[in-house]
Design a protein around this motif. Sequence first.
Motif, PDB file in Angstrom:
ATOM      1  N   HIS A 179       2.286   0.250 -14.583  1.00  0.00           N
ATOM      2  CA  HIS A 179       1.482   0.770 -13.477  1.00  0.00           C
ATOM      3  C   HIS A 179       0.195   1.345 -14.054  1.00  0.00           C
ATOM      4  O   HIS A 179       0.230   2.253 -14.888  1.00  0.00           O
TER       5      HIS A 179
ATOM      6  N   SER B  82      -2.485  -2.089  -8.451  1.00  0.00           N
ATOM      7  CA  SER B  82      -2.352  -1.258  -9.655  1.00  0.00           C
ATOM      8  C   SER B  82      -1.028  -1.500 -10.373  1.00  0.00           C
ATOM      9  O   SER B  82      -0.813  -0.995 -11.477  1.00  0.00           O
ATOM     10  N   TYR B  83      -0.154  -2.295  -9.750  1.00  0.00           N
ATOM     11  CA  TYR B  83       1.110  -2.683 -10.386  1.00  0.00           C
ATOM     12  C   TYR B  83       0.971  -4.069 -11.006  1.00  0.00           C
ATOM     13  O   TYR B  83       0.451  -4.984 -10.368  1.00  0.00           O
TER      14      TYR B  83
ATOM     15  N   ASP C 190      -6.272  -2.101  -3.195  1.00  0.00           N
ATOM     16  CA  ASP C 190      -6.624  -1.158  -4.261  1.00  0.00           C
ATOM     17  C   ASP C 190      -5.613  -0.023  -4.407  1.00  0.00           C
ATOM     18  O   ASP C 190      -5.353   0.446  -5.510  1.00  0.00           O
ATOM     19  N   GLY C 191      -5.092   0.469  -3.297  1.00  0.00           N
ATOM     20  CA  GLY C 191      -4.145   1.577  -3.363  1.00  0.00           C
ATOM     21  C   GLY C 191      -4.823   2.920  -3.608  1.00  0.00           C
ATOM     22  O   GLY C 191      -6.050   3.046  -3.582  1.00  0.00           O
ATOM     23  N   THR C 192      -4.016   3.913  -3.890  1.00  0.00           N
ATOM     24  CA  THR C 192      -4.506   5.297  -3.995  1.00  0.00           C
ATOM     25  C   THR C 192      -5.173   5.611  -5.319  1.00  0.00           C
ATOM     26  O   THR C 192      -5.788   6.664  -5.466  1.00  0.00           O
TER      27      THR C 192
ATOM     28  N   ARG D 264      -7.624   3.961  -6.829  1.00  0.00           N
ATOM     29  CA  ARG D 264      -8.938   3.347  -7.001  1.00  0.00           C
ATOM     30  C   ARG D 264      -9.959   4.323  -7.589  1.00  0.00           C
ATOM     31  O   ARG D 264     -10.676   3.984  -8.548  1.00  0.00           O
TER      32      ARG D 264
ATOM     33  N   ASN E 284       0.187  -3.942  -3.973  1.00  0.00           N
ATOM     34  CA  ASN E 284      -0.574  -2.888  -4.639  1.00  0.00           C
ATOM     35  C   ASN E 284      -1.056  -3.407  -5.991  1.00  0.00           C
ATOM     36  O   ASN E 284      -0.265  -3.646  -6.904  1.00  0.00           O
TER      37      ASN E 284
ATOM     38  N   ASN F 130       5.435   5.395  -4.429  1.00  0.00           N
ATOM     39  CA  ASN F 130       4.312   4.495  -4.195  1.00  0.00           C
ATOM     40  C   ASN F 130       4.748   3.223  -3.477  1.00  0.00           C
ATOM     41  O   ASN F 130       5.783   2.640  -3.812  1.00  0.00           O
TER      42      ASN F 130
ATOM     43  N   VAL G 174       4.555  -0.522  -3.193  1.00  0.00           N
ATOM     44  CA  VAL G 174       4.216  -1.633  -4.083  1.00  0.00           C
ATOM     45  C   VAL G 174       3.833  -2.865  -3.274  1.00  0.00           C
ATOM     46  O   VAL G 174       2.886  -3.568  -3.617  1.00  0.00           O
TER      47      VAL G 174
END
Length: 391
Positions: free
Chosen positions: A125, A71-72, A7-9, A11, A69, A96, A98
């Motif tokens: 992104h 979100s990319y 999910d990464g930062t 979310r 990641n 970030n 990736v």
Amino acid sequence: MNYILFDGTVRNALLPFTYTRPVADIRVGILTIREKWEKYLGNTTSTVTEDYLSVKYPMVELAKNVMINASYLPNTVLVDLIKNLKENQVIYHKENIVAFFTTEAQKEVDFDTYEVIEFTEDVIHIEYTWDIFSKNEEALKADFDLITAGRNSAPISKSNTIINAENIFLEEGAIVEHCMLNATNGPIYVGKNAEIWEGALVRGSLALCNNAVIKMGAKIYGATTIGPYSKVCGEVSNSVIFGYSSKGHEGYLGNSVLGEWCNIGADSNNSNLKNNYAKVRMWNYDTESFEQTGLQFCGLMMGDHSKSAINTMFNTGTVVGVNVNVYVPGFPRNFIPSFSWGAASGFITYTTKKAFETARIVMARRNVELTEEDTAILEHVFEESKKWRKD
């Protein structure tokens, strides 16, 4: 290689949509983010996400893994870098992470010991909810090229008025008759068994996913995505509908995102432009405050299983949570917490018992079951969102 999407930062900034799914399962363009990665990689993926989502979306870890990641969005250059990642290598884009290589034996990853690969090419992104519609044009065109490469469209009926036919692609079983399709400004993609009924006016870019329907007389402007099994009518502009949702009557939806199992009542409208033409501020769950979007046009964000009554009016930049029931009269406030029931005059808690009864009826109409996993997720959302409800 085993690929795992995390999910990464971002979310929390993508709530309410990530209340009920990992970041990887957000739809933008034609495909979900997961579907894009799997097509590019030629592999299935699993997910690292919140604990309460992990039963439905489990992680599969092998001896060697590449974490990506979610979100990319993938492109050819980025995917090539990721496929060639080796042990103790990490890819950064700006600040970030990736993607990085990890092994099952690594309990913790110390990136200070990793070789850094800087990715400086253009990439999509998804950082905020409004990115889903504002970056949909670019994502949709990329998906169109990916999906249709080397393939021929199903025949397009001569009953239609067509502009720029080479930019229109119909999958097997798609039905499009007596419509106006203009693909000058962007592609038009019609998925398997999807239908565009008579008299509809469509200006690309458009993604009409499998089994979705555009009803008679609808006016659809790009860049719009209508997810699987959704039904749409009225006027829709630059919006993304994830799937199994209905905006089946007249009314306007613009610069907006609807999750799954939503229903917009007849003659309902959302504002996407402030009267003073100022940039729009919108609720951000991550900062727990209203944030500047930087956009002049920004409409409605509605989480899964939420509904509006006929003639509902949504203000510019409104965020509606999961399992919300909104009715008239008046404009409701522009942040409505999950499991709320009410109108401009005020909201009460929408109990899980009543919400689940409705969800089961709605989903059964599409031959889909509300599972124990689903109810556990929604119960968690109910508890997590208590602090936003007033009663």
